[in-house]
Design an enzyme around this catalytic site. Sequence first.
Site, PDB file in Angstrom:
ATOM      1  N   HIS A  46       0.865  -1.180   0.000  1.00 12.07           N
ATOM      2  CA  HIS A  46       0.000   0.000   0.000  1.00 12.07           C
ATOM      3  C   HIS A  46       0.902   1.230   0.000  1.00 12.07           C
ATOM      4  O   HIS A  46       2.114   1.132   0.234  1.00 12.07           O
ATOM      5  CB  HIS A  46      -0.887   0.001   1.237  1.00 12.07           C
ATOM      6  CG  HIS A  46      -2.008  -0.993   1.169  1.00 12.07           C
ATOM      7  ND1 HIS A  46      -3.071  -0.956   2.041  1.00 12.07           N
ATOM      8  CD2 HIS A  46      -2.248  -2.033   0.342  1.00 12.07           C
ATOM      9  CE1 HIS A  46      -3.914  -1.921   1.753  1.00 12.07           C
ATOM     10  NE2 HIS A  46      -3.435  -2.608   0.729  1.00 12.07           N
ATOM     11  N   GLU A  48       1.342   3.718   2.104  1.00  9.48           N
ATOM     12  CA  GLU A  48       2.047   3.966   3.359  1.00  9.48           C
ATOM     13  C   GLU A  48       3.160   2.942   3.575  1.00  9.48           C
ATOM     14  O   GLU A  48       4.259   3.287   4.012  1.00  9.48           O
ATOM     15  CB  GLU A  48       1.073   3.933   4.541  1.00  9.48           C
ATOM     16  CG  GLU A  48      -0.016   4.971   4.473  1.00  9.48           C
ATOM     17  CD  GLU A  48      -1.281   4.517   3.752  1.00  9.48           C
ATOM     18  OE1 GLU A  48      -2.323   5.141   3.977  1.00  9.48           O
ATOM     19  OE2 GLU A  48      -1.230   3.546   2.952  1.00  9.48           O
ATOM     20  N   SER A  73      -7.399   7.640   3.689  1.00  7.55           N
ATOM     21  CA  SER A  73      -7.457   7.157   5.071  1.00  7.55           C
ATOM     22  C   SER A  73      -6.793   5.780   5.186  1.00  7.55           C
ATOM     23  O   SER A  73      -7.091   4.881   4.401  1.00  7.55           O
ATOM     24  CB  SER A  73      -8.935   7.091   5.488  1.00  7.55           C
ATOM     25  OG  SER A  73      -9.066   6.755   6.841  1.00  7.55           O
ATOM     26  N   CYS A  75      -5.704   2.027   5.980  1.00  6.33           N
ATOM     27  CA  CYS A  75      -6.367   0.765   6.304  1.00  6.33           C
ATOM     28  C   CYS A  75      -5.794   0.196   7.606  1.00  6.33           C
ATOM     29  O   CYS A  75      -4.878   0.759   8.207  1.00  6.33           O
ATOM     30  CB  CYS A  75      -6.174  -0.224   5.156  1.00  6.33           C
ATOM     31  SG  CYS A  75      -4.481  -0.865   5.048  1.00  6.33           S
ATOM     32  N   CYS A  78      -1.876  -0.550   7.341  1.00  3.85           N
ATOM     33  CA  CYS A  78      -1.048   0.658   7.365  1.00  3.85           C
ATOM     34  C   CYS A  78      -1.137   1.356   8.720  1.00  3.85           C
ATOM     35  O   CYS A  78      -0.144   1.884   9.216  1.00  3.85           O
ATOM     36  CB  CYS A  78      -1.450   1.581   6.222  1.00  3.85           C
ATOM     37  SG  CYS A  78      -1.144   0.817   4.604  1.00  3.85           S
TER      38      CYS A  78
END
Length: 141
Positions: A46, A48, A73, A75, A78
């Site tokens: 992802h 991040e 936002s 998950c 992350c």
Amino acid sequence: MQAAIEEAKKGLAEGGIPIGSVIVHNGKIIGRGHNRRIQKGSPILHGEMDAFENAGRQPASVYRNSVLYTTLSPCSMCSGAILLYEIPKVIIAENVNFLGEEELLKSRGVKVEVENDEECIGMMKKFIEDRSELWNEDIGE
């Protein structure tokens, strides 16, 4: 945040999911990344997580004094990394298209700010409409 948005656009241009992130320490970007699950065939890259990977090994004090910027936002996965490395502040471009674990982060003392960036909202909305199968895979549906 502009650097995170640039990362999201880079991911989209590569055929991936348009989510970008940067980690900033003392006003300098130490890690940047974008969602590369599609590009790398990875279950965990992802935006991040890619930013953490690219920041590399850092003393705990560096992460504890950094800010993470993300276009969407975070998950559960992350958010877990944010908590593990004790990032004290997360700035989110948007949480309209996906509301991650913001309440968990806040409950653990992380300062969370949401900008409601129209560009990011639109970019993610269009991606979800155009590539729903990739989006559903990304969020585990």
